[in-house]
Design an enzyme around this catalytic site. Structure first.
Site, short mmCIF file in Angstrom:
data_model
loop_
_atom_site.label_atom_id
_atom_site.label_comp_id
_atom_site.label_asym_id
_atom_site.label_seq_id
_atom_site.Cartn_x
_atom_site.Cartn_y
_atom_site.Cartn_z
N ARG A 291 0.82 -1.21 0.00
CA ARG A 291 0.00 0.00 0.00
C ARG A 291 0.85 1.26 0.00
O ARG A 291 0.42 2.30 -0.49
CB ARG A 291 -1.00 -0.02 1.16
CG ARG A 291 -2.17 -0.98 0.91
CD ARG A 291 -3.08 -1.11 2.11
NE ARG A 291 -2.40 -1.68 3.25
CZ ARG A 291 -2.31 -2.98 3.53
NH1 ARG A 291 -2.88 -3.85 2.74
NH2 ARG A 291 -1.67 -3.40 4.60
N GLU B 228 5.30 -9.08 13.71
CA GLU B 228 4.51 -9.62 14.81
C GLU B 228 4.39 -11.14 14.70
O GLU B 228 4.28 -11.83 15.70
CB GLU B 228 3.09 -9.03 14.82
CG GLU B 228 3.01 -7.54 15.01
CD GLU B 228 2.94 -6.78 13.69
OE1 GLU B 228 2.20 -5.79 13.64
OE2 GLU B 228 3.63 -7.15 12.71
#
Length: 177
Positions: free
Chosen positions: A64, A101
């Site tokens: 993005r 993560e």
């Protein structure tokens, strides 16, 4: 900002929240509706362009960040550098592997063909979470000789501590949650 609300208000009103994605317990913030909305996209890219003013080049992070970085660079009349996921560019490349993560990832930029020495390159991305992606992009650009004055993101997930990971690089976020 106009009577249509602040930049943060526009982002908040268009962001879709998805429970339990990509893992149970995660409340995913989907910015796709922000980018697909004419007004939302214009407001976001305008605000990011203000942050990037004075840059020689915009570095948009896969994927993005490509959309945002390209629009910001166009608004500023400068070029855009795509910071790619590993394995997408022909060699030679500068490469950084970093922790996410949920595992690890790799970012790359061309090692030849684009001289970044001494150029002011602003990093643009959609979300600052734990900071690993922005930190890796910064490290790549600095390795290539660029000066990185700031990273600009649409959304910052403050509780995940990404700012600390990229310090001392300043981060300018349009909306923090």
């Amino acid at each position: 900002m106009s009577s249509t609300g602040s930049v943060a208000d526009v982002i908040a009103s268009l962001t879709r929240e998805v429970s339990d994605f990509p893992e149970p317990g995660i409340q995913f913030k989907d910015l796709t509706p922000v980018l697909a909305d004419t007004h939302g996209f214009a407001v976001v890219t305008g605000a990011l362009a203000e942050i990037a003013e004075g840059a020689d080049l915009v570095a948009g992070i896969d994927a993005r960040g490509f959309l945002l970085g390209g629009a910001v660079a166009h608004r500023l009349g400068i070029g855009v550098l795509a910071v790619r996921k590993g394995g997408k560019l022909p060699p030679p490349v500068h490469r950084r592997t970093y922790d996410l993560e949920y595992g690890t990832a790799t970012l790359e930029i061309p090692a030849h063909g684009i001289d970044l020495t001494g150029r002011r390159v602003v990093i643009v991305d959609d979300v600052l979470a734990t900071g690993g992606t922005v930190a890796a992009a910064r490290d790549l650009l600095v390795t290539a000789g660029a000066k990185v004055p700031v990273a600009a993101v649409v959304l910052e997930l403050s509780a995940l501590g990404g700012r600390a990971k990229v310090a001392p690089l300043p981060v300018s976020s349009l909306h923090a949650v």
